[in-house]
Design an enzyme around this catalytic site. Structure first.
Site, short mmCIF file in Angstrom:
data_model
loop_
_atom_site.label_atom_id
_atom_site.label_comp_id
_atom_site.label_asym_id
_atom_site.label_seq_id
_atom_site.Cartn_x
_atom_site.Cartn_y
_atom_site.Cartn_z
N GLY A 36 0.83 -1.21 0.00
CA GLY A 36 0.00 0.00 0.00
C GLY A 36 0.86 1.25 0.00
O GLY A 36 2.09 1.18 0.05
N ALA A 81 -3.01 -8.24 3.58
CA ALA A 81 -2.63 -9.56 3.08
C ALA A 81 -1.63 -9.42 1.94
O ALA A 81 -1.53 -8.37 1.32
CB ALA A 81 -3.86 -10.30 2.57
N ILE A 83 -1.22 -10.38 -1.76
CA ILE A 83 -2.37 -10.59 -2.65
C ILE A 83 -2.04 -11.21 -4.00
O ILE A 83 -2.95 -11.48 -4.78
CB ILE A 83 -3.08 -9.24 -2.94
CG1 ILE A 83 -2.13 -8.27 -3.67
CG2 ILE A 83 -3.62 -8.63 -1.67
CD1 ILE A 83 -2.86 -7.29 -4.57
N TYR A 147 -1.66 -18.84 -2.37
CA TYR A 147 -2.54 -17.71 -2.02
C TYR A 147 -3.94 -18.22 -1.72
O TYR A 147 -4.53 -17.91 -0.67
CB TYR A 147 -2.58 -16.70 -3.19
CG TYR A 147 -3.60 -15.59 -3.02
CD1 TYR A 147 -3.42 -14.58 -2.08
CD2 TYR A 147 -4.74 -15.53 -3.84
CE1 TYR A 147 -4.37 -13.55 -1.94
CE2 TYR A 147 -5.67 -14.51 -3.70
CZ TYR A 147 -5.48 -13.53 -2.75
OH TYR A 147 -6.41 -12.52 -2.62
N VAL A 190 -5.11 -6.42 -14.13
CA VAL A 190 -5.15 -6.58 -15.57
C VAL A 190 -5.81 -5.38 -16.25
O VAL A 190 -5.36 -4.92 -17.30
CB VAL A 190 -5.85 -7.92 -15.95
CG1 VAL A 190 -7.29 -7.98 -15.51
CG2 VAL A 190 -5.79 -8.20 -17.43
N1 LIG Z 1 -7.75 -6.95 -5.81
C1 LIG Z 1 -8.59 -7.94 -5.95
O1 LIG Z 1 -9.00 -8.26 -7.06
C2 LIG Z 1 -9.10 -8.70 -4.74
C3 LIG Z 1 -10.21 -9.52 -4.89
C4 LIG Z 1 -10.69 -10.22 -3.79
C5 LIG Z 1 -10.08 -10.09 -2.57
N2 LIG Z 1 -8.98 -9.29 -2.44
C6 LIG Z 1 -8.40 -9.17 -1.11
O2 LIG Z 1 -8.66 -7.84 -0.69
C7 LIG Z 1 -7.64 -7.39 0.20
C8 LIG Z 1 -7.06 -6.09 -0.32
O3 LIG Z 1 -6.47 -6.33 -1.59
P1 LIG Z 1 -5.98 -5.17 -2.57
O4 LIG Z 1 -6.25 -5.62 -3.95
O5 LIG Z 1 -6.47 -3.88 -2.08
O6 LIG Z 1 -4.41 -5.29 -2.37
P2 LIG Z 1 -3.35 -4.31 -1.69
O7 LIG Z 1 -2.05 -5.01 -1.73
O8 LIG Z 1 -3.45 -2.97 -2.28
O9 LIG Z 1 -3.90 -4.28 -0.18
C9 LIG Z 1 -3.36 -5.08 0.85
C10 LIG Z 1 -2.75 -4.15 1.86
O10 LIG Z 1 -2.27 -4.93 2.96
C11 LIG Z 1 -1.01 -4.42 3.37
N3 LIG Z 1 -0.28 -5.52 4.02
C12 LIG Z 1 0.26 -6.63 3.45
N4 LIG Z 1 0.85 -7.39 4.39
C13 LIG Z 1 0.68 -6.74 5.57
C14 LIG Z 1 1.09 -7.01 6.90
N5 LIG Z 1 1.81 -8.11 7.20
N6 LIG Z 1 0.77 -6.12 7.88
C15 LIG Z 1 0.06 -4.99 7.59
N7 LIG Z 1 -0.35 -4.69 6.35
C16 LIG Z 1 -0.04 -5.55 5.35
C17 LIG Z 1 -0.35 -3.93 2.09
O11 LIG Z 1 0.65 -2.95 2.32
C18 LIG Z 1 -1.54 -3.36 1.33
O12 LIG Z 1 -1.73 -2.00 1.58
C19 LIG Z 1 -6.65 -8.53 0.31
O13 LIG Z 1 -6.97 -9.30 1.45
C20 LIG Z 1 -6.92 -9.34 -0.96
O14 LIG Z 1 -6.55 -10.69 -0.78
C21 LIG Z 1 -8.49 -8.59 -3.50
#
Ligand SMILES: NC(=O)c1ccc[n+]([C@@H]2O[C@H](COP(=O)([O-])OP(=O)(O)OC[C@H]3O[C@@H](n4cnc5c(N)ncnc54)[C@H](O)[C@@H]3O)[C@@H](O)[C@H]2O)c1
Length: 315
Positions: A36, A81, A83, A147, A190
Protein backbone atom coordinates in the site's frame (compact mmCIF):
# COMPACT_ATOMS: atom_id res chain seq x y z
CA UNK A 1 -18.27 3.49 15.85
CA UNK A 2 -14.56 2.97 16.26
CA UNK A 3 -13.38 0.81 13.39
CA UNK A 4 -10.05 -0.76 12.44
CA UNK A 5 -9.13 -1.36 8.80
CA UNK A 6 -6.05 -3.52 8.25
CA UNK A 7 -4.54 -3.05 4.80
CA UNK A 8 -6.33 0.31 4.75
CA UNK A 9 -3.57 2.01 2.76
CA UNK A 10 -4.02 -0.51 -0.06
CA UNK A 11 -6.15 -0.37 -3.18
CA UNK A 12 -9.50 -1.69 -1.86
CA UNK A 13 -8.72 -0.70 1.74
CA UNK A 14 -8.56 3.02 0.97
CA UNK A 15 -12.03 2.83 -0.61
CA UNK A 16 -13.37 1.01 2.46
CA UNK A 17 -11.82 3.75 4.62
CA UNK A 18 -13.40 6.42 2.40
CA UNK A 19 -16.89 4.92 2.75
CA UNK A 20 -16.55 4.50 6.52
CA UNK A 21 -15.36 8.10 6.93
CA UNK A 22 -18.29 9.21 4.78
CA UNK A 23 -20.58 7.57 7.35
CA UNK A 24 -18.76 9.43 10.14
CA UNK A 25 -17.16 6.44 11.79
CA UNK A 26 -13.87 6.86 13.61
CA UNK A 27 -11.37 4.93 11.53
CA UNK A 28 -7.93 3.59 12.45
CA UNK A 29 -5.76 2.20 9.66
CA UNK A 30 -3.06 -0.43 10.15
CA UNK A 31 -0.80 -1.13 7.17
CA UNK A 32 2.86 -2.08 6.83
CA UNK A 33 3.02 -0.35 3.44
CA UNK A 34 4.53 -3.48 1.86
CA UNK A 35 2.16 -2.95 -1.07
CA UNK A 36 0.00 0.00 0.00
CA UNK A 37 0.91 3.67 -0.07
CA UNK A 38 0.37 6.34 2.52
CA UNK A 39 -0.54 8.68 -0.33
CA UNK A 40 -3.65 6.54 -0.98
CA UNK A 41 -5.02 8.20 2.17
CA UNK A 42 -4.00 11.77 1.25
CA UNK A 43 -7.60 12.65 0.41
CA UNK A 44 -8.54 12.13 4.09
CA UNK A 45 -5.58 13.93 5.65
CA UNK A 46 -7.74 16.62 7.21
CA UNK A 47 -10.73 14.43 7.91
CA UNK A 48 -11.39 14.54 11.67
CA UNK A 49 -12.88 11.03 11.58
CA UNK A 50 -9.57 9.47 10.52
CA UNK A 51 -8.24 8.71 13.98
CA UNK A 52 -4.85 7.32 13.21
CA UNK A 53 -2.64 5.72 10.59
CA UNK A 54 -0.40 3.08 12.14
CA UNK A 55 2.48 1.76 10.07
CA UNK A 56 2.89 -1.76 11.36
CA UNK A 57 2.62 -5.47 10.73
CA UNK A 58 -0.44 -7.63 11.42
CA UNK A 59 1.97 -10.33 12.59
CA UNK A 60 3.24 -8.06 15.39
CA UNK A 61 1.40 -9.43 18.41
CA UNK A 62 2.45 -6.66 20.79
CA UNK A 63 1.52 -3.88 18.43
CA UNK A 64 -1.90 -5.48 17.85
CA UNK A 65 -2.54 -5.99 21.55
CA UNK A 66 -1.81 -2.35 22.30
CA UNK A 67 -3.83 -1.11 19.31
CA UNK A 68 -6.91 -3.17 20.23
CA UNK A 69 -6.73 -2.35 23.94
CA UNK A 70 -6.64 1.37 23.25
CA UNK A 71 -8.85 1.36 20.16
CA UNK A 72 -12.20 0.26 21.61
CA UNK A 73 -13.14 -1.08 18.16
CA UNK A 74 -16.58 -2.41 17.22
CA UNK A 75 -15.57 -3.79 13.82
CA UNK A 76 -12.30 -4.89 12.25
CA UNK A 77 -12.20 -4.99 8.46
CA UNK A 78 -9.27 -7.31 7.85
CA UNK A 79 -7.89 -6.66 4.38
CA UNK A 80 -4.14 -6.72 5.09
CA UNK A 81 -2.63 -9.56 3.08
CA UNK A 82 -0.16 -10.63 0.42
CA UNK A 83 -2.37 -10.59 -2.65
CA UNK A 84 -0.44 -11.85 -5.64
CA UNK A 85 -1.16 -15.40 -6.85
CA UNK A 86 2.00 -15.72 -8.95
CA UNK A 87 4.19 -14.37 -6.13
CA UNK A 88 2.63 -16.85 -3.71
CA UNK A 89 3.81 -19.70 -5.94
CA UNK A 90 7.35 -18.31 -6.08
CA UNK A 91 7.44 -17.41 -2.36
CA UNK A 92 4.79 -19.31 -0.38
CA UNK A 93 6.41 -18.41 2.94
CA UNK A 94 5.52 -14.70 2.78
CA UNK A 95 1.93 -15.34 1.72
CA UNK A 96 1.38 -18.01 4.36
CA UNK A 97 2.74 -15.89 7.20
CA UNK A 98 0.86 -12.75 6.24
CA UNK A 99 -2.42 -14.30 5.18
CA UNK A 100 -2.73 -17.16 7.69
CA UNK A 101 -0.57 -16.30 10.70
CA UNK A 102 -1.34 -12.58 10.38
CA UNK A 103 -5.07 -13.30 10.24
CA UNK A 104 -4.77 -15.55 13.29
CA UNK A 105 -3.10 -12.76 15.26
CA UNK A 106 -5.83 -10.27 14.29
CA UNK A 107 -8.54 -12.84 15.12
CA UNK A 108 -7.08 -13.40 18.57
CA UNK A 109 -7.35 -9.71 19.33
CA UNK A 110 -10.91 -9.64 17.97
CA UNK A 111 -11.77 -12.51 20.32
CA UNK A 112 -10.13 -10.93 23.36
CA UNK A 113 -11.73 -7.54 22.75
CA UNK A 114 -15.05 -8.73 21.35
CA UNK A 115 -14.69 -7.10 17.95
CA UNK A 116 -16.58 -8.24 14.84
CA UNK A 117 -14.27 -9.34 12.03
CA UNK A 118 -15.01 -8.95 8.34
CA UNK A 119 -12.51 -11.32 6.77
CA UNK A 120 -11.53 -10.42 3.23
CA UNK A 121 -11.18 -13.63 1.28
CA UNK A 122 -11.27 -13.89 -2.50
CA UNK A 123 -12.89 -15.64 -5.47
CA UNK A 124 -9.49 -17.21 -6.09
CA UNK A 125 -10.42 -19.90 -3.55
CA UNK A 126 -12.91 -21.41 -6.01
CA UNK A 127 -12.53 -24.17 -8.55
CA UNK A 128 -13.37 -23.12 -12.10
CA UNK A 129 -16.97 -22.30 -12.86
CA UNK A 130 -18.99 -25.03 -14.57
CA UNK A 131 -22.50 -23.69 -13.99
CA UNK A 132 -24.18 -21.15 -16.29
CA UNK A 133 -25.67 -19.50 -13.19
CA UNK A 134 -22.20 -18.78 -11.86
CA UNK A 135 -20.33 -19.65 -8.69
CA UNK A 136 -22.40 -19.70 -5.52
CA UNK A 137 -20.90 -20.00 -2.03
CA UNK A 138 -21.58 -23.77 -2.18
CA UNK A 139 -19.31 -24.21 -5.21
CA UNK A 140 -16.22 -26.37 -4.52
CA UNK A 141 -13.05 -24.61 -3.45
CA UNK A 142 -9.64 -25.56 -4.80
CA UNK A 143 -6.29 -24.52 -3.31
CA UNK A 144 -4.79 -23.96 -6.77
CA UNK A 145 -2.05 -21.71 -5.33
CA UNK A 146 -0.56 -20.99 -1.89
CA UNK A 147 -2.54 -17.71 -2.02
CA UNK A 148 -5.82 -19.60 -2.42
CA UNK A 149 -4.78 -22.14 0.19
CA UNK A 150 -3.89 -19.39 2.66
CA UNK A 151 -7.24 -17.67 2.15
CA UNK A 152 -9.10 -20.98 2.63
CA UNK A 153 -7.13 -21.68 5.81
CA UNK A 154 -7.71 -18.17 7.19
CA UNK A 155 -11.43 -18.30 6.30
CA UNK A 156 -11.77 -21.50 8.29
CA UNK A 157 -9.92 -20.08 11.27
CA UNK A 158 -12.20 -17.05 11.17
CA UNK A 159 -15.35 -19.18 10.97
CA UNK A 160 -14.09 -21.40 13.81
CA UNK A 161 -14.15 -18.31 16.03
CA UNK A 162 -17.81 -17.85 15.15
CA UNK A 163 -18.63 -21.46 16.09
CA UNK A 164 -16.29 -21.80 19.08
CA UNK A 165 -16.59 -18.37 20.68
CA UNK A 166 -19.73 -16.93 19.15
CA UNK A 167 -17.60 -14.13 17.78
CA UNK A 168 -19.38 -12.22 15.02
CA UNK A 169 -17.37 -13.06 11.90
CA UNK A 170 -18.23 -12.83 8.22
CA UNK A 171 -16.15 -14.15 5.32
CA UNK A 172 -16.48 -12.09 2.15
CA UNK A 173 -15.30 -13.35 -1.23
CA UNK A 174 -15.18 -10.51 -3.74
CA UNK A 175 -14.36 -11.42 -7.34
CA UNK A 176 -11.46 -9.74 -9.15
CA UNK A 177 -11.67 -6.07 -8.36
CA UNK A 178 -10.41 -3.13 -10.42
CA UNK A 179 -10.57 0.66 -10.47
CA UNK A 180 -8.68 3.80 -9.45
CA UNK A 181 -5.77 3.35 -7.02
CA UNK A 182 -4.97 -0.16 -8.20
CA UNK A 183 -1.36 -0.80 -9.06
CA UNK A 184 -0.46 -2.41 -12.36
CA UNK A 185 0.58 -5.67 -10.62
CA UNK A 186 -1.52 -8.49 -9.23
CA UNK A 187 -4.80 -10.11 -10.13
CA UNK A 188 -7.47 -7.69 -11.35
CA UNK A 189 -4.60 -5.30 -12.05
CA UNK A 190 -5.15 -6.58 -15.57
CA UNK A 191 -7.54 -3.67 -16.25
CA UNK A 192 -5.02 -1.07 -15.09
CA UNK A 193 -2.19 -2.76 -17.01
CA UNK A 194 -4.22 -2.97 -20.23
CA UNK A 195 -5.35 0.66 -20.04
CA UNK A 196 -1.87 1.92 -19.27
CA UNK A 197 -0.31 -0.06 -22.13
CA UNK A 198 -2.98 1.16 -24.54
CA UNK A 199 -2.37 4.79 -23.58
CA UNK A 200 1.38 4.34 -24.03
CA UNK A 201 0.96 2.37 -27.30
CA UNK A 202 2.84 -0.52 -25.73
CA UNK A 203 2.53 -4.23 -26.52
CA UNK A 204 0.13 -6.11 -24.33
CA UNK A 205 1.15 -9.56 -23.13
CA UNK A 206 -1.66 -12.00 -22.47
CA UNK A 207 -0.77 -15.14 -20.57
CA UNK A 208 -1.77 -18.32 -22.40
CA UNK A 209 -4.47 -18.20 -25.08
CA UNK A 210 -6.51 -15.48 -23.34
CA UNK A 211 -9.71 -17.54 -23.22
CA UNK A 212 -9.67 -17.59 -19.40
CA UNK A 213 -12.48 -15.45 -18.01
CA UNK A 214 -12.81 -13.09 -15.05
CA UNK A 215 -15.80 -11.50 -13.34
CA UNK A 216 -14.61 -7.94 -12.81
CA UNK A 217 -16.04 -5.93 -9.94
CA UNK A 218 -15.66 -2.15 -9.78
CA UNK A 219 -13.87 -1.14 -6.59
CA UNK A 220 -16.54 1.18 -5.16
CA UNK A 221 -19.10 -1.64 -5.50
CA UNK A 222 -16.65 -3.97 -3.80
CA UNK A 223 -16.02 -1.52 -0.94
CA UNK A 224 -19.73 -0.94 -0.50
CA UNK A 225 -20.31 -4.69 -0.18
CA UNK A 226 -17.47 -5.11 2.31
CA UNK A 227 -18.63 -2.18 4.45
CA UNK A 228 -22.23 -3.43 4.51
CA UNK A 229 -21.13 -6.88 5.65
CA UNK A 230 -19.67 -5.25 8.76
CA UNK A 231 -22.95 -3.64 9.78
CA UNK A 232 -25.30 -6.56 9.10
CA UNK A 233 -25.99 -9.25 11.68
CA UNK A 234 -27.61 -11.37 8.94
CA UNK A 235 -24.23 -12.39 7.58
CA UNK A 236 -22.53 -13.38 10.83
CA UNK A 237 -21.11 -16.90 10.43
CA UNK A 238 -21.67 -16.74 6.65
CA UNK A 239 -19.55 -16.79 3.52
CA UNK A 240 -20.76 -14.27 0.93
CA UNK A 241 -19.74 -13.60 -2.69
CA UNK A 242 -19.77 -10.33 -4.57
CA UNK A 243 -19.11 -9.82 -8.26
CA UNK A 244 -20.58 -8.33 -11.39
CA UNK A 245 -22.41 -11.49 -12.48
CA UNK A 246 -20.82 -11.22 -15.93
CA UNK A 247 -17.54 -12.79 -16.99
CA UNK A 248 -15.31 -11.72 -19.83
CA UNK A 249 -12.34 -13.46 -21.46
CA UNK A 250 -9.03 -11.67 -21.26
CA UNK A 251 -8.96 -11.47 -25.09
CA UNK A 252 -12.39 -9.81 -25.08
CA UNK A 253 -11.36 -7.45 -22.27
CA UNK A 254 -8.45 -6.18 -24.38
CA UNK A 255 -10.97 -5.35 -27.13
CA UNK A 256 -13.38 -3.58 -24.76
CA UNK A 257 -10.49 -1.47 -23.47
CA UNK A 258 -9.72 -0.59 -27.06
CA UNK A 259 -6.29 -2.12 -27.46
CA UNK A 260 -5.06 -2.24 -31.05
CA UNK A 261 -5.12 -5.94 -32.01
CA UNK A 262 -1.65 -5.62 -33.50
CA UNK A 263 -0.35 -4.75 -30.03
CA UNK A 264 -1.62 -7.99 -28.44
CA UNK A 265 0.88 -10.78 -27.89
CA UNK A 266 0.09 -14.15 -26.35
CA UNK A 267 2.94 -15.26 -24.13
CA UNK A 268 3.66 -18.42 -22.16
CA UNK A 269 1.92 -18.44 -18.80
CA UNK A 270 4.35 -18.22 -15.86
CA UNK A 271 2.35 -20.70 -13.78
CA UNK A 272 -0.33 -22.26 -16.03
CA UNK A 273 -1.07 -24.91 -13.39
CA UNK A 274 -2.71 -22.31 -11.16
CA UNK A 275 -4.87 -20.60 -13.77
CA UNK A 276 -8.61 -20.77 -13.12
CA UNK A 277 -10.20 -21.05 -16.56
CA UNK A 278 -13.59 -19.53 -15.78
CA UNK A 279 -14.70 -17.28 -12.92
CA UNK A 280 -18.28 -16.04 -12.91
CA UNK A 281 -19.96 -14.81 -9.73
CA UNK A 282 -23.43 -15.63 -8.51
CA UNK A 283 -24.17 -12.88 -5.95
CA UNK A 284 -27.74 -13.89 -5.10
CA UNK A 285 -26.85 -14.48 -1.45
CA UNK A 286 -25.44 -10.94 -1.10
CA UNK A 287 -28.67 -9.61 -2.56
CA UNK A 288 -30.79 -11.70 -0.20
CA UNK A 289 -28.84 -10.99 2.98
CA UNK A 290 -27.45 -7.50 2.34
CA UNK A 291 -29.67 -6.17 -0.39
CA UNK A 292 -26.43 -5.67 -2.33
CA UNK A 293 -26.06 -5.45 -6.10
CA UNK A 294 -23.26 -4.01 -8.22
CA UNK A 295 -24.07 -0.56 -9.59
CA UNK A 296 -21.20 0.08 -12.00
CA UNK A 297 -21.04 -1.92 -15.24
CA UNK A 298 -17.76 -2.91 -16.87
CA UNK A 299 -17.75 -0.21 -19.54
CA UNK A 300 -18.43 2.56 -17.00
CA UNK A 301 -15.84 1.16 -14.58
CA UNK A 302 -13.22 1.03 -17.32
CA UNK A 303 -14.04 4.64 -18.26
CA UNK A 304 -13.57 5.82 -14.67
CA UNK A 305 -10.31 3.87 -14.32
CA UNK A 306 -8.98 5.23 -17.62
CA UNK A 307 -9.82 8.76 -16.55
CA UNK A 308 -7.91 8.28 -13.30
CA UNK A 309 -4.88 6.86 -15.13
CA UNK A 310 -4.96 9.72 -17.67
CA UNK A 311 -4.78 12.18 -14.77
CA UNK A 312 -1.32 10.70 -14.18
CA UNK A 313 -1.96 8.97 -10.88
CA UNK A 314 -0.28 5.68 -11.78
CA UNK A 315 3.18 6.98 -12.57
N1 LIG B 1 -7.75 -6.95 -5.81
C1 LIG B 1 -8.59 -7.94 -5.95
O1 LIG B 1 -9.00 -8.26 -7.06
C2 LIG B 1 -9.10 -8.70 -4.74
C3 LIG B 1 -10.21 -9.52 -4.89
C4 LIG B 1 -10.69 -10.22 -3.79
C5 LIG B 1 -10.08 -10.09 -2.57
N2 LIG B 1 -8.98 -9.29 -2.44
C6 LIG B 1 -8.40 -9.17 -1.11
O2 LIG B 1 -8.66 -7.84 -0.69
C7 LIG B 1 -7.64 -7.39 0.20
C8 LIG B 1 -7.06 -6.09 -0.32
O3 LIG B 1 -6.47 -6.33 -1.59
P1 LIG B 1 -5.98 -5.17 -2.57
O4 LIG B 1 -6.25 -5.62 -3.95
O5 LIG B 1 -6.47 -3.88 -2.08
O6 LIG B 1 -4.41 -5.29 -2.37
P2 LIG B 1 -3.35 -4.31 -1.69
O7 LIG B 1 -2.05 -5.01 -1.73
O8 LIG B 1 -3.45 -2.97 -2.28
O9 LIG B 1 -3.90 -4.28 -0.18
C9 LIG B 1 -3.36 -5.08 0.85
C10 LIG B 1 -2.75 -4.15 1.86
O10 LIG B 1 -2.27 -4.93 2.96
C11 LIG B 1 -1.01 -4.42 3.37
N3 LIG B 1 -0.28 -5.52 4.02
C12 LIG B 1 0.26 -6.63 3.45
N4 LIG B 1 0.85 -7.39 4.39
C13 LIG B 1 0.68 -6.74 5.57
C14 LIG B 1 1.09 -7.01 6.90
N5 LIG B 1 1.81 -8.11 7.20
N6 LIG B 1 0.77 -6.12 7.88
C15 LIG B 1 0.06 -4.99 7.59
N7 LIG B 1 -0.35 -4.69 6.35
C16 LIG B 1 -0.04 -5.55 5.35
C17 LIG B 1 -0.35 -3.93 2.09
O11 LIG B 1 0.65 -2.95 2.32
C18 LIG B 1 -1.54 -3.36 1.33
O12 LIG B 1 -1.73 -2.00 1.58
C19 LIG B 1 -6.65 -8.53 0.31
O13 LIG B 1 -6.97 -9.30 1.45
C20 LIG B 1 -6.92 -9.34 -0.96
O14 LIG B 1 -6.55 -10.69 -0.78
C21 LIG B 1 -8.49 -8.59 -3.50
Amino acid sequence: MNILVTGGAGFIGRWVVKQLLGKHHHVTVLDDLSNGRKSNLDEFKNNPFLRKFVEGDIKDEHLLKDLFEKGDFSICYHLGASINVQDSIDDPYTTFYNDVVGTFQVLEQCRKNDVKMVFMSSCMVYDRCTDINGITERHPTKPASPYAASKIAAENMALSYFYSYDLPVVVVRPFNTYGPFQKTGGEGGVVAIFIQNKLKGKTLNIYGDGTQTRDLLYVEDCANFVVQAGFSENVNGEVVNAGLGRDISINELAKVIGTDEKEIKHVKHIHPQSEIQKLLCNYEKATNLLNWKPKVNLEEGIKRTEQWIKEGHLN
